[in-house]
Design a protein around this motif. Structure first.
Motif, PDB file in Angstrom:
ATOM      1  N   HIS A   1      -1.366  -7.057  15.515  1.00  0.00           N
ATOM      2  CA  HIS A   1      -1.572  -6.416  14.223  1.00  0.00           C
ATOM      3  C   HIS A   1      -1.891  -7.392  13.088  1.00  0.00           C
ATOM      4  O   HIS A   1      -2.497  -7.001  12.091  1.00  0.00           O
ATOM      5  CB  HIS A   1      -0.334  -5.592  13.846  1.00  0.00           C
ATOM      6  N   PHE A   2      -1.475  -8.652  13.234  1.00  0.00           N
ATOM      7  CA  PHE A   2      -1.696  -9.631  12.155  1.00  0.00           C
ATOM      8  C   PHE A   2      -2.236 -10.943  12.728  1.00  0.00           C
ATOM      9  O   PHE A   2      -1.614 -11.993  12.566  1.00  0.00           O
ATOM     10  CB  PHE A   2      -0.388  -9.883  11.398  1.00  0.00           C
ATOM     11  N   PRO A   3      -3.393 -10.918  13.378  1.00  0.00           N
ATOM     12  CA  PRO A   3      -3.852 -12.115  14.100  1.00  0.00           C
ATOM     13  C   PRO A   3      -4.471 -13.216  13.247  1.00  0.00           C
ATOM     14  O   PRO A   3      -4.417 -14.388  13.636  1.00  0.00           O
ATOM     15  CB  PRO A   3      -4.904 -11.539  15.065  1.00  0.00           C
ATOM     16  N   HIS A   4      -5.039 -12.872  12.087  1.00  0.00           N
ATOM     17  CA  HIS A   4      -5.813 -13.858  11.331  1.00  0.00           C
ATOM     18  C   HIS A   4      -5.114 -14.304  10.044  1.00  0.00           C
ATOM     19  O   HIS A   4      -4.852 -13.490   9.154  1.00  0.00           O
ATOM     20  CB  HIS A   4      -7.187 -13.279  10.986  1.00  0.00           C
ATOM     21  N   ALA A   5      -4.850 -15.592   9.946  1.00  0.00           N
ATOM     22  CA  ALA A   5      -4.159 -16.133   8.771  1.00  0.00           C
ATOM     23  C   ALA A   5      -4.977 -15.923   7.493  1.00  0.00           C
ATOM     24  O   ALA A   5      -4.415 -15.786   6.402  1.00  0.00           O
ATOM     25  CB  ALA A   5      -3.876 -17.623   8.969  1.00  0.00           C
ATOM     26  N   GLY A   6      -6.281 -15.865   7.617  1.00  0.00           N
ATOM     27  CA  GLY A   6      -7.130 -15.707   6.443  1.00  0.00           C
ATOM     28  C   GLY A   6      -7.130 -14.305   5.850  1.00  0.00           C
ATOM     29  O   GLY A   6      -7.738 -14.076   4.797  1.00  0.00           O
ATOM     30  N   GLN A   7      -6.482 -13.365   6.508  1.00  0.00           N
ATOM     31  CA  GLN A   7      -6.446 -11.985   6.025  1.00  0.00           C
ATOM     32  C   GLN A   7      -5.056 -11.565   5.559  1.00  0.00           C
ATOM     33  O   GLN A   7      -4.709 -10.390   5.560  1.00  0.00           O
ATOM     34  CB  GLN A   7      -6.941 -11.034   7.118  1.00  0.00           C
ATOM     35  N   MET A   8      -4.281 -12.536   5.151  1.00  0.00           N
ATOM     36  CA  MET A   8      -2.893 -12.286   4.747  1.00  0.00           C
ATOM     37  C   MET A   8      -2.767 -11.242   3.637  1.00  0.00           C
ATOM     38  O   MET A   8      -1.924 -10.353   3.693  1.00  0.00           O
ATOM     39  CB  MET A   8      -2.233 -13.591   4.305  1.00  0.00           C
ATOM     40  N   ASP A   9      -3.602 -11.331   2.617  1.00  0.00           N
ATOM     41  CA  ASP A   9      -3.510 -10.390   1.499  1.00  0.00           C
ATOM     42  C   ASP A   9      -3.763  -8.961   1.967  1.00  0.00           C
ATOM     43  O   ASP A   9      -3.070  -8.026   1.549  1.00  0.00           O
ATOM     44  CB  ASP A   9      -4.511 -10.764   0.395  1.00  0.00           C
ATOM     45  N   ALA A  10      -4.740  -8.799   2.835  1.00  0.00           N
ATOM     46  CA  ALA A  10      -5.046  -7.466   3.368  1.00  0.00           C
ATOM     47  C   ALA A  10      -3.894  -6.960   4.232  1.00  0.00           C
ATOM     48  O   ALA A  10      -3.513  -5.777   4.144  1.00  0.00           O
ATOM     49  CB  ALA A  10      -6.332  -7.505   4.186  1.00  0.00           C
ATOM     50  N   TYR A  11      -3.320  -7.849   5.054  1.00  0.00           N
ATOM     51  CA  TYR A  11      -2.189  -7.460   5.908  1.00  0.00           C
ATOM     52  C   TYR A  11      -0.996  -7.011   5.071  1.00  0.00           C
ATOM     53  O   TYR A  11      -0.320  -6.021   5.401  1.00  0.00           O
ATOM     54  CB  TYR A  11      -1.768  -8.633   6.799  1.00  0.00           C
ATOM     55  N   LYS A  12      -0.719  -7.735   4.002  1.00  0.00           N
ATOM     56  CA  LYS A  12       0.416  -7.386   3.145  1.00  0.00           C
ATOM     57  C   LYS A  12       0.249  -5.996   2.548  1.00  0.00           C
ATOM     58  O   LYS A  12       1.189  -5.189   2.546  1.00  0.00           O
ATOM     59  CB  LYS A  12       0.561  -8.420   2.017  1.00  0.00           C
ATOM     60  N   THR A  13      -0.947  -5.715   2.051  1.00  0.00           N
ATOM     61  CA  THR A  13      -1.216  -4.399   1.462  1.00  0.00           C
ATOM     62  C   THR A  13      -1.115  -3.298   2.508  1.00  0.00           C
ATOM     63  O   THR A  13      -0.492  -2.247   2.265  1.00  0.00           O
ATOM     64  CB  THR A  13      -2.624  -4.375   0.832  1.00  0.00           C
ATOM     65  N   GLN A  14      -1.705  -3.514   3.679  1.00  0.00           N
ATOM     66  CA  GLN A  14      -1.674  -2.527   4.742  1.00  0.00           C
ATOM     67  C   GLN A  14      -0.238  -2.261   5.208  1.00  0.00           C
ATOM     68  O   GLN A  14       0.149  -1.112   5.442  1.00  0.00           O
ATOM     69  CB  GLN A  14      -2.531  -3.000   5.915  1.00  0.00           C
TER      70      GLN A  14
ATOM     71  N   PHE B   1       9.553  -5.253  14.417  1.00  0.00           N
ATOM     72  CA  PHE B   1       8.578  -6.343  14.300  1.00  0.00           C
ATOM     73  C   PHE B   1       8.805  -7.329  15.442  1.00  0.00           C
ATOM     74  O   PHE B   1       9.772  -8.095  15.430  1.00  0.00           O
ATOM     75  CB  PHE B   1       8.731  -7.051  12.952  1.00  0.00           C
ATOM     76  N   ASP B   2       7.907  -7.279  16.423  1.00  0.00           N
ATOM     77  CA  ASP B   2       8.026  -8.166  17.579  1.00  0.00           C
ATOM     78  C   ASP B   2       7.266  -9.467  17.329  1.00  0.00           C
ATOM     79  O   ASP B   2       6.376  -9.528  16.481  1.00  0.00           O
ATOM     80  CB  ASP B   2       7.471  -7.458  18.819  1.00  0.00           C
ATOM     81  N   GLU B   3       7.642 -10.501  18.065  1.00  0.00           N
ATOM     82  CA  GLU B   3       6.998 -11.829  17.967  1.00  0.00           C
ATOM     83  C   GLU B   3       7.071 -12.398  16.560  1.00  0.00           C
ATOM     84  O   GLU B   3       6.106 -12.957  16.045  1.00  0.00           O
ATOM     85  CB  GLU B   3       5.524 -11.733  18.400  1.00  0.00           C
TER      86      GLU B   3
END
Length: 331
Positions: free
Chosen positions: A138-151, A170-172
């Protein structure tokens, strides 16, 4: 049979409504009003809903499952049973329940989470109110952190708005990008509501291999001193575990405000499993397939795994991780 019966009821009600409507508009209104209520009742009966029929805590079932199905984890079983029971029996909790489960792979963290879900939700892990996030999926790319946080914020808010008794796993966490989990800090804090939504009855569970070394070292120290693993208490591992997780740069909980602000209710240690526990896992795997457990087969499975210390072969390197895929080879 239940669905067929429901269809017959609705058909009969519809027929009666048409006949009644031919004579009396007031009767028609009443009949359709009753029909709407009945339809909602039937809908809630057949489809999982956020109500006591589908969400009802079974404290006895949880305690029994933890003691008989979660092998070698006396400490984790005790903490989880107390924490979940206390939370679910509290009609007005001050904050969500936040558990952080730690230990090496194969020690039972995911299984324990499933047991918690089964004790609360009729559908268990298949419940629409149980949500599992995996770091690499669900959160593979470090460069998309802002988008992940909002989602992530939107996903949690939307689901808790629909059902206050939602569970988030929250696994792993040891593979999650540091800082991401801090985006949900307001939902885990002591707030009555956040943007009009109360999160106080939700459950958040973090699963991580981080801190495993600290747990293993404590368990080894007890073994070397000739003491039983059952003598290990929470106070023997909690402080070192929390510090290890907080200072681990490879952990999603690295320098997180969740730890800094004491929002994690319990750090739950999962001890490394011994040979006898691996045998129990193999026996349980056979039983789960409807077979008579064979102690000889279970012993062969356990014997072929890697253990440490190397000479004494006390603790399983992978716990029970590969048991389900291996035991059939020995039958």
């Amino acid at each position: 049979m239940k669905v067929a019966r429901v269809c017959l009821w609705l058909h009969a009600l519809s027929t009666f409504a048409m006949l009644a409507g031919a004579f009396d508009p007031i009767t028609t209104t009443v009949v359709f009003g009753v029909g709407a209520v009945l339809s909602r009742t039937i809908y809630n009966y057949l489809r999982e809903s956020c109500n006591p029929k589908w969400i009802s805590f079974n404290v006895t079932g949880l305690q029994e499952d933890l003691s008989t199905r979660l092998f070698g984890q006396h400490l984790a079983s005790h903490i989880i049973a107390k924490a979940v029971s206390g939370f679910m029996n509290n009609a007005n909790p001050k904050k969500p329940l936040v558990l952080s489960l730690h230990g090496w792979t194969g020690t039972g963290k995911n299984f324990a989470s499933a047991l918690i879900a089964e004790s609360i939700y009729k559908e268990g892990m298949d419940s629409q109110f149980v949500h599992v996030f995996t770091a690499e999926l669900h959160f593979p790319h470090a460069g998309q952190m802002d988008a992940y946080k909002t989602q992530l914020q939107q996903w949690i808010k939307g689901n808790v708005s629909s059902c206050d008794r939602s569970m988030f796993i929250f696994d792993e966490m040891d593979k999650m990008h540091p800082g991401l989990i801090d985006s949900i800090k307001p939902y885990l804090d002591y707030y009555d509501k956040v943007d009009g939504v109360s999160y106080r009855k939700a459950i958040f569970i973090f699963l991580s291999n981080a801190g495993g070394e600290s747990i293993v070292q404590t368990t080894l120290d007890f073994w070397k001193a000739g003491r039983s693993r059952e003598e290990i208490e929470l106070k023997d591992v909690e402080t070192s575990l929390a510090l290890s997780v907080f200072n681990n740069k490879r952990s999603g909980l690295w320098h997180t405000s969740l730890i800094d602000k004491n929002l994690v209710d319990f750090f739950v240690p999962f001890l490394p499993l011994e040979y006898k526990h691996v045998v129990q896992c193999a026996m349980a795997a056979m039983s789960a397939q409807g077979l008579e457990p064979d102690a000889a087969v279970a012993d062969k499975v356990a014997a072929d795994l890697l253990y440490f210390p190397k000479a004494e072969r006390v603790f399983s390197v992978k716990g029970c991780k590969t048991i389900d895929s291996k035991w059939e080879y020995y039958v």
